[in-house]
Design an enzyme around this catalytic site. Structure first.
Site, PDB file in Angstrom:
ATOM      1  N   ASN A  79       2.841   8.208 -12.775  1.00 19.56           N
ATOM      2  CA  ASN A  79       1.379   7.544 -12.627  1.00 19.56           C
ATOM      3  C   ASN A  79       1.524   6.153 -13.088  1.00 19.56           C
ATOM      4  OD1 ASN A  79      -1.449   7.861 -13.321  1.00 19.56           O
ATOM      5  ND2 ASN A  79      -0.640   7.556 -15.291  1.00 19.56           N
ATOM      6  N   SER A 129      -3.030   5.764  -4.041  1.00 24.10           N
ATOM      7  CA  SER A 129      -4.226   5.227  -4.083  1.00 24.10           C
ATOM      8  C   SER A 129      -4.954   5.299  -2.972  1.00 24.10           C
ATOM      9  CB  SER A 129      -4.322   3.703  -4.748  1.00 24.10           C
ATOM     10  OG  SER A 129      -5.822   3.186  -4.595  1.00 24.10           O
ATOM     11  N   TYR A 142      -1.462  -4.566  -4.243  1.00 22.74           N
ATOM     12  CA  TYR A 142      -1.710  -3.400  -4.788  1.00 22.74           C
ATOM     13  C   TYR A 142      -1.992  -2.415  -3.746  1.00 22.74           C
ATOM     14  CZ  TYR A 142      -4.042   0.265  -7.203  1.00 22.74           C
ATOM     15  OH  TYR A 142      -4.470   1.755  -7.891  1.00 22.74           O
ATOM     16  N   SER A 145       1.530  -1.785  -2.376  1.00 21.65           N
ATOM     17  CA  SER A 145       2.641  -0.752  -3.083  1.00 21.65           C
ATOM     18  C   SER A 145       2.291   0.496  -3.166  1.00 21.65           C
ATOM     19  CB  SER A 145       2.452  -1.402  -4.672  1.00 21.65           C
ATOM     20  OG  SER A 145       1.033  -1.172  -5.230  1.00 21.65           O
ATOM     21  N   LYS A 146       0.903   0.719  -3.172  1.00 25.19           N
ATOM     22  CA  LYS A 146       0.357   2.344  -3.206  1.00 25.19           C
ATOM     23  C   LYS A 146       0.761   2.955  -1.700  1.00 25.19           C
ATOM     24  CE  LYS A 146      -0.984   2.583  -7.356  1.00 25.19           C
ATOM     25  NZ  LYS A 146      -0.465   3.503  -8.043  1.00 25.19           N
TER      26      LYS A 146
END
Length: 247
Positions: A79, A129, A142, A145-146
């Site tokens: 997480n 995400s 971001y 990466s997700k």
């Protein structure tokens, strides 16, 4: 769902979704929780009636995973993550690497350690995400990466299958967690509208259901994916829980 006596690794466990997962599993009878967070002080304040192993450090540091044995695991919730905002043309390489270090390198190292320690028939959930599915301007590091986390979960599902280890991902949309608090634009909204008002304003712009999720809601869904009783035939899947954001 029966988590009685199980051993689960959770990263980013001192706040937000990670803490909600730890609380949920403890309430469902978990026997042992291995909690990892870089905020050592906050981690020390986390306490449950089951056995708790606390590991303070950066998930992207290989030494963290080689310095302490995890013991046998039944489950893992991968997480830990950081936020990052900025367009491609303006983002310094150092900022790109900062986000990737935690959100991708850290996820890889956590998953690697977890799968090595996991009993046959175990399960893991990687927290991705909705930004890894729906491209949004200003989230180049971001979101990328997700998206990579989602693909990593699918590869891990294939590699874990011979040992009956299931690996899935969850892709939340907006969640009311501390990851927002350190962004300048959120602090500006919070100063104007208060924290609840700030979350409501952001949700108005991109969430058809008109609100953000609570960490406890996401934790309950993660538990569903972890559970062999409920999701024993599910692996390599991505649960999108975003209030309709990607529609």
């Amino acid at each position: 769902m029966n988590f009685s006596g199980t051993s689960t690794l959770i990263t980013g466990a001192a706040s937000g979704i990670g803490l909600a997962c730890a609380t949920h599993l403890a309430e469902q009878g978990a026997g042992r929780l291995v909690l990892v967070d870089r905020d050592a002080e906050a981690l020390e304040q986390v306490s449950f009636s089951c056995e708790v192993v606390r590991i303070a450090g950066d998930v992207a540091d290989p030494q963290l995973w080689s310095s302490r044995p995890l013991g046998e695991l039944d489950h893992a919730v991968v997480n830990a993550g950081v936020a990052g905002v900025g367009p491609i043309t303006d983002m310094p390489l150092a900022e790109w690497r900062r986000v990737m270090s935690v959100n991708l390198d850290g996820v890889f190292l956590t998953l690697q350690a977890a799968m090595r320690a996991m009993r046959e028939g175990g399960s893991a959930v990687l927290v991705a995400s909705a930004a890894g599915i729906k491209p949004l301007p200003g989230l180049c590091a971001y979101g990328t990466s997700k998206a990579a986390v989602i693909h990593l979960a699918k590869i891990a599902a294939l590699e874990g299958a011979p040992r009956k280890i299931r690996v899935n991902a969850i892709a939340p949309g907006g969640v009311e967690t501390p990851i927002w608090y350190n962004t300048d634009w959120f602090r500006g909204l919070e100063a104007e509208l208060g924290r609840e008002g700030a979350f409501a304003r952001i949700a108005e712009d991109g969430t058809p259901l008109g609100r953000f999720a609570r960490p406890e809601e996401i934790a309950a869904q993660i538990a569903v994916l972890l559970s062999n009783e409920v999701s024993g035939y599910t692996t390599g899947a991505v649960l999108v829980s975003d209030g309709g954001h990607v529609l």
